[in-house]
Motif scaffolding. Structure first.
Motif, PDB file in Angstrom:
ATOM      1  N   VAL A  47       0.819  -1.218   0.000  1.00 40.19           N
ATOM      2  CA  VAL A  47       0.000   0.000   0.000  1.00 40.19           C
ATOM      3  C   VAL A  47       0.855   1.272   0.000  1.00 40.19           C
ATOM      4  CG1 VAL A  47      -1.795   1.302   1.215  1.00 40.19           C
ATOM      5  CG2 VAL A  47      -1.973  -1.185   1.011  1.00 40.19           C
ATOM      6  N   PRO A  48       1.752   1.468   0.968  1.00 39.77           N
ATOM      7  CA  PRO A  48       2.551   2.700   0.943  1.00 39.77           C
ATOM      8  C   PRO A  48       3.633   2.699  -0.141  1.00 39.77           C
ATOM      9  CG  PRO A  48       3.250   1.337   2.780  1.00 39.77           C
ATOM     10  CD  PRO A  48       2.034   0.672   2.169  1.00 39.77           C
ATOM     11  N   ALA A  49       3.993   1.523  -0.644  1.00 43.90           N
ATOM     12  CA  ALA A  49       5.044   1.432  -1.657  1.00 43.90           C
ATOM     13  C   ALA A  49       4.594   1.947  -3.016  1.00 43.90           C
ATOM     14  CB  ALA A  49       5.516  -0.012  -1.792  1.00 43.90           C
ATOM     15  N   CYS A  50       3.308   1.858  -3.296  1.00 38.50           N
ATOM     16  CA  CYS A  50       2.797   2.236  -4.620  1.00 38.50           C
ATOM     17  C   CYS A  50       2.601   3.752  -4.712  1.00 38.50           C
ATOM     18  CB  CYS A  50       1.465   1.532  -4.901  1.00 38.50           C
ATOM     19  SG  CYS A  50       0.792   1.984  -6.513  1.00 38.50           S
ATOM     20  N   PRO A  51       3.305   4.392  -5.650  1.00 38.73           N
ATOM     21  CA  PRO A  51       3.162   5.844  -5.792  1.00 38.73           C
ATOM     22  C   PRO A  51       1.836   6.268  -6.441  1.00 38.73           C
ATOM     23  CG  PRO A  51       4.700   5.004  -7.429  1.00 38.73           C
ATOM     24  CD  PRO A  51       4.319   3.848  -6.541  1.00 38.73           C
ATOM     25  N   TYR A  52       1.050   5.312  -6.921  1.00 38.03           N
ATOM     26  CA  TYR A  52      -0.197   5.641  -7.599  1.00 38.03           C
ATOM     27  C   TYR A  52      -1.439   5.164  -6.848  1.00 38.03           C
ATOM     28  CZ  TYR A  52       3.188   6.771 -11.092  1.00 38.03           C
ATOM     29  OH  TYR A  52       4.264   7.319 -11.730  1.00 38.03           O
ATOM     30  N   SER A  53      -1.273   4.779  -5.592  1.00 37.32           N
ATOM     31  CA  SER A  53      -2.392   4.385  -4.716  1.00 37.32           C
ATOM     32  C   SER A  53      -3.283   3.321  -5.343  1.00 37.32           C
ATOM     33  CB  SER A  53      -3.225   5.610  -4.332  1.00 37.32           C
ATOM     34  OG  SER A  53      -2.407   6.572  -3.725  1.00 37.32           O
ATOM     35  N   ILE A  54      -2.663   2.281  -5.855  1.00 37.09           N
ATOM     36  CA  ILE A  54      -3.406   1.221  -6.519  1.00 37.09           C
ATOM     37  C   ILE A  54      -4.005   0.224  -5.530  1.00 37.09           C
ATOM     38  CG2 ILE A  54      -3.106  -0.771  -8.056  1.00 37.09           C
ATOM     39  CD1 ILE A  54      -1.171   0.968  -9.661  1.00 37.09           C
ATOM     40  N   PHE A  55      -3.374   0.064  -4.355  1.00 36.45           N
ATOM     41  CA  PHE A  55      -3.787  -0.957  -3.398  1.00 36.45           C
ATOM     42  C   PHE A  55      -4.436  -0.373  -2.142  1.00 36.45           C
ATOM     43  CE2 PHE A  55       0.048  -2.386  -5.605  1.00 36.45           C
ATOM     44  CZ  PHE A  55      -0.361  -3.597  -6.116  1.00 36.45           C
ATOM     45  N   LYS A  56      -5.287  -1.167  -1.540  1.00 42.66           N
ATOM     46  CA  LYS A  56      -5.788  -0.915  -0.194  1.00 42.66           C
ATOM     47  C   LYS A  56      -5.966  -2.288   0.452  1.00 42.66           C
ATOM     48  CE  LYS A  56     -10.712  -0.910  -1.354  1.00 42.66           C
ATOM     49  NZ  LYS A  56     -11.956  -0.171  -1.306  1.00 42.66           N
ATOM     50  N   VAL A  57      -5.964  -2.331   1.770  1.00 38.13           N
ATOM     51  CA  VAL A  57      -6.179  -3.594   2.468  1.00 38.13           C
ATOM     52  C   VAL A  57      -7.525  -3.521   3.161  1.00 38.13           C
ATOM     53  CG1 VAL A  57      -5.387  -5.107   4.322  1.00 38.13           C
ATOM     54  CG2 VAL A  57      -3.732  -4.108   2.755  1.00 38.13           C
ATOM     55  N   GLU A  58      -8.367  -4.474   2.832  1.00 37.34           N
ATOM     56  CA  GLU A  58      -9.703  -4.587   3.410  1.00 37.34           C
ATOM     57  C   GLU A  58     -10.089  -6.052   3.449  1.00 37.34           C
ATOM     58  OE1 GLU A  58     -12.612  -2.248   1.354  1.00 37.34           O
ATOM     59  OE2 GLU A  58     -11.790  -0.363   2.082  1.00 37.34           O
ATOM     60  N   THR A  59     -11.275  -6.305   3.949  1.00 32.62           N
ATOM     61  CA  THR A  59     -11.788  -7.670   3.981  1.00 32.62           C
ATOM     62  C   THR A  59     -12.055  -8.152   2.556  1.00 32.62           C
ATOM     63  OG1 THR A  59     -12.810  -7.220   6.108  1.00 32.62           O
ATOM     64  CG2 THR A  59     -13.602  -9.150   4.915  1.00 32.62           C
ATOM     65  N   LEU A  60     -11.509  -9.302   2.239  1.00 38.76           N
ATOM     66  CA  LEU A  60     -11.687  -9.884   0.909  1.00 38.76           C
ATOM     67  C   LEU A  60     -13.154 -10.252   0.712  1.00 38.76           C
ATOM     68  CD1 LEU A  60     -10.047 -10.825  -1.606  1.00 38.76           C
ATOM     69  CD2 LEU A  60     -10.025 -13.093  -0.553  1.00 38.76           C
ATOM     70  N   PRO A  61     -13.797  -9.721  -0.341  1.00 39.40           N
ATOM     71  CA  PRO A  61     -15.200 -10.066  -0.595  1.00 39.40           C
ATOM     72  C   PRO A  61     -15.381 -11.568  -0.798  1.00 39.40           C
ATOM     73  CG  PRO A  61     -14.523  -8.214  -1.959  1.00 39.40           C
ATOM     74  CD  PRO A  61     -13.279  -8.765  -1.322  1.00 39.40           C
ATOM     75  N   THR A  62     -16.522 -12.058  -0.402  1.00 42.49           N
ATOM     76  CA  THR A  62     -16.824 -13.484  -0.482  1.00 42.49           C
ATOM     77  C   THR A  62     -16.651 -14.038  -1.889  1.00 42.49           C
ATOM     78  OG1 THR A  62     -18.407 -13.140   1.300  1.00 42.49           O
ATOM     79  CG2 THR A  62     -18.547 -15.223   0.138  1.00 42.49           C
ATOM     80  N   ASP A  63     -17.048 -13.280  -2.906  1.00 40.76           N
ATOM     81  CA  ASP A  63     -16.949 -13.783  -4.276  1.00 40.76           C
ATOM     82  C   ASP A  63     -15.498 -13.968  -4.725  1.00 40.76           C
ATOM     83  OD1 ASP A  63     -16.861 -10.906  -4.217  1.00 40.76           O
ATOM     84  OD2 ASP A  63     -17.083 -10.891  -6.395  1.00 40.76           O
ATOM     85  N   LEU A  64     -14.542 -13.265  -4.110  1.00 37.68           N
ATOM     86  CA  LEU A  64     -13.136 -13.447  -4.460  1.00 37.68           C
ATOM     87  C   LEU A  64     -12.480 -14.589  -3.684  1.00 37.68           C
ATOM     88  CD1 LEU A  64     -11.858  -9.760  -4.730  1.00 37.68           C
ATOM     89  CD2 LEU A  64     -12.516 -11.328  -6.564  1.00 37.68           C
ATOM     90  N   ARG A  65     -13.214 -15.184  -2.763  1.00 41.33           N
ATOM     91  CA  ARG A  65     -12.683 -16.307  -1.977  1.00 41.33           C
ATOM     92  C   ARG A  65     -12.898 -17.647  -2.676  1.00 41.33           C
ATOM     93  NH1 ARG A  65     -15.149 -14.558   3.932  1.00 41.33           N
ATOM     94  NH2 ARG A  65     -14.459 -12.390   3.795  1.00 41.33           N
ATOM     95  N   THR A  66     -13.750 -17.676  -3.668  1.00 46.51           N
ATOM     96  CA  THR A  66     -14.012 -18.931  -4.381  1.00 46.51           C
ATOM     97  C   THR A  66     -12.770 -19.333  -5.159  1.00 46.51           C
ATOM     98  OG1 THR A  66     -14.917 -17.774  -6.290  1.00 46.51           O
ATOM     99  CG2 THR A  66     -16.485 -18.461  -4.609  1.00 46.51           C
ATOM    100  N   GLY A  67     -12.501 -20.594  -5.196  1.00 51.06           N
ATOM    101  CA  GLY A  67     -11.344 -21.091  -5.923  1.00 51.06           C
ATOM    102  C   GLY A  67     -10.053 -21.093  -5.128  1.00 51.06           C
ATOM    103  N   LEU A  68     -10.091 -20.632  -3.876  1.00 57.46           N
ATOM    104  CA  LEU A  68      -8.879 -20.669  -3.058  1.00 57.46           C
ATOM    105  C   LEU A  68      -8.535 -22.104  -2.691  1.00 57.46           C
ATOM    106  CD1 LEU A  68      -9.429 -17.724  -0.530  1.00 57.46           C
ATOM    107  CD2 LEU A  68      -7.879 -17.798  -2.476  1.00 57.46           C
ATOM    108  N   THR A  69      -7.263 -22.361  -2.540  1.00 55.69           N
ATOM    109  CA  THR A  69      -6.820 -23.672  -2.091  1.00 55.69           C
ATOM    110  C   THR A  69      -7.132 -23.817  -0.602  1.00 55.69           C
ATOM    111  OG1 THR A  69      -4.632 -22.871  -1.463  1.00 55.69           O
ATOM    112  CG2 THR A  69      -4.909 -23.648  -3.745  1.00 55.69           C
ATOM    113  N   PHE A  70      -6.958 -25.007  -0.088  1.00 52.40           N
ATOM    114  CA  PHE A  70      -7.176 -25.241   1.337  1.00 52.40           C
ATOM    115  C   PHE A  70      -6.266 -24.331   2.168  1.00 52.40           C
ATOM    116  CE2 PHE A  70      -6.019 -27.570   5.245  1.00 52.40           C
ATOM    117  CZ  PHE A  70      -7.269 -27.548   5.867  1.00 52.40           C
ATOM    118  N   ILE A  71      -4.996 -24.229   1.773  1.00 52.92           N
ATOM    119  CA  ILE A  71      -4.046 -23.358   2.477  1.00 52.92           C
ATOM    120  C   ILE A  71      -4.477 -21.896   2.356  1.00 52.92           C
ATOM    121  CG2 ILE A  71      -1.638 -22.554   2.546  1.00 52.92           C
ATOM    122  CD1 ILE A  71      -2.012 -25.387   3.615  1.00 52.92           C
ATOM    123  N   GLY A  72      -4.958 -21.510   1.199  1.00 56.42           N
ATOM    124  CA  GLY A  72      -5.446 -20.149   0.994  1.00 56.42           C
ATOM    125  C   GLY A  72      -6.603 -19.822   1.916  1.00 56.42           C
TER     126      GLY A  72
END
Length: 118
Positions: free
Chosen positions: A30-55
């Motif tokens: 987040v602070p490394a990107c000079p163009y503010s591309i990232f933020k850290v928040e709770t991962l939406p449920t729809d993006l959790r599909t397809g994760l491995t067991f470890i994920g």
């Protein structure tokens, strides 16, 4: 703000890709990107599909806090986000963040044509 001298692409040519099975939401990118591309928040449920067991285990352990893309089209492929990650979490072949070429003719999707050398 981070140094932008290593940014060598026009905005939108490369799109950052976050490996959801590896991101632990530490927010180093987040602070490394000079163009503010990232933020850290709770991962939406729809993006959790397809994760491995470890994920799924990592997600649960970290309260599903992960880096999310706010404005990926602003990426200039400087690699500062990748370099910001501790080497133990970003070693060759196991990168948490990579960059892929964005197919300009179809802004709704991206096509992996090459990998950047970070």
């Amino acid at each position: 703000m981070s140094d932008t001298s290593t940014c060598r692409q026009e905005p939108g040519v490369f799109i950052p890709v976050i490996d959801r099975n590896k991101c632990e939401g530490k927010a180093d990118c987040v602070p490394a990107c000079p163009y503010s591309i990232f933020k850290v928040e709770t991962l939406p449920t729809d993006l959790r599909t397809g994760l491995t067991f470890i994920g799924r285990l990592k997600g649960t352990a970290h309260g599903w806090q992960q880096a999310l893309l706010v404005q990926p089209e602003q990426c200039r492929a400087c690699g500062l986000c990748v370099k910001s990650l501790p080497r133990t979490r970003n070693y060759i072949g196991k990168k948490i963040i990579t960059h892929e070429v964005h197919e300009v003719s179809q802004r709704s999707s991206f096509v992996p044509l090459c990998d950047t050398p970070w």
